[in-house]
Design a protein around this motif. Structure first.
Motif, short mmCIF file in Angstrom:
data_model
loop_
_atom_site.label_atom_id
_atom_site.label_comp_id
_atom_site.label_asym_id
_atom_site.label_seq_id
_atom_site.Cartn_x
_atom_site.Cartn_y
_atom_site.Cartn_z
N ALA A 1 0.65 -1.21 -0.07
CA ALA A 1 -0.22 -0.02 -0.18
C ALA A 1 0.64 1.41 0.04
O ALA A 1 0.37 2.34 -0.64
N ILE B 1 -2.90 6.46 -5.94
CA ILE B 1 -4.14 5.98 -6.45
C ILE B 1 -5.47 6.50 -5.54
O ILE B 1 -5.31 6.39 -4.48
N ASP B 2 -6.35 7.13 -6.41
CA ASP B 2 -7.51 7.69 -5.69
C ASP B 2 -8.98 6.68 -5.73
O ASP B 2 -9.60 7.07 -5.24
N TRP B 3 -8.96 5.55 -6.68
CA TRP B 3 -10.08 4.91 -6.87
C TRP B 3 -9.67 3.60 -7.50
O TRP B 3 -8.91 3.34 -8.23
N VAL B 4 -10.37 2.48 -6.71
CA VAL B 4 -10.30 1.25 -7.32
C VAL B 4 -11.61 0.92 -7.65
O VAL B 4 -12.56 0.80 -6.75
N ARG C 1 -10.72 -5.32 -2.64
CA ARG C 1 -11.29 -4.33 -1.80
C ARG C 1 -10.66 -4.01 -0.76
O ARG C 1 -10.78 -2.82 -0.25
N THR D 1 -7.59 -3.56 0.53
CA THR D 1 -6.41 -2.67 0.79
C THR D 1 -7.12 -1.09 0.52
O THR D 1 -6.66 -0.45 1.35
N PRO D 2 -8.03 -1.00 -0.43
CA PRO D 2 -8.32 0.59 -0.63
C PRO D 2 -9.11 0.94 0.76
O PRO D 2 -8.97 1.99 1.06
N THR E 1 -7.02 1.67 3.54
CA THR E 1 -5.75 2.83 3.26
C THR E 1 -6.89 3.95 3.03
O THR E 1 -6.10 5.21 2.42
N VAL F 1 -8.75 4.83 0.53
CA VAL F 1 -8.95 4.90 -1.02
C VAL F 1 -10.57 4.49 -1.40
O VAL F 1 -10.98 3.35 -0.92
N PHE G 1 -13.56 2.77 -3.33
CA PHE G 1 -13.53 1.39 -3.79
C PHE G 1 -15.04 1.16 -4.53
O PHE G 1 -15.92 1.73 -3.92
N PRO H 1 -14.01 8.83 -5.64
CA PRO H 1 -12.91 9.63 -5.12
C PRO H 1 -13.36 10.86 -4.59
O PRO H 1 -14.23 11.37 -5.16
#
Length: 78
Positions: A7, A13-16, A38, A40-41, A44, A46, A48, A74
């Motif tokens: 991470a 990264i703003d969006w997954v 899912r 990790t975002p 952290t 971010v 999802f 985001p």
């Protein structure tokens, strides 16, 4: 694939967004894979977004992942 250990390298990264394939010939998506994508975002901060489980008839499989829809965006797009 993102991982909590990695991470620190994805701070930009703003969006997954994740989702299964749809239409004829769509391959099944593994629920464990979607959860791993899912987690990790979520851990952290971010956004999802889970689009769909997919499959040949995606309307039958829906969008719920662990009892909820994931429609996060985001902050800049909110």
């Amino acid at each position: 694939m993102l991982s909590t250990a990695g991470a620190k390298h994805v701070h930009h990264i703003d969006w997954v967004i994740a989702g299964g394939e749809s239409g004829p010939g769509a391959r099944p998506v593994d629920s464990a894979w979607v959860r791993e994508i899912r987690d990790t975002p979520v851990e952290t901060g971010v956004a999802f977004h889970f689009k769909q489980w997919g499959g040949p008839q995606k309307s039958r499989t829906g969008r719920l992942l662990d009892g909820r829809t994931w429609d996060e965006y985001p902050a800049a797009a909110a």
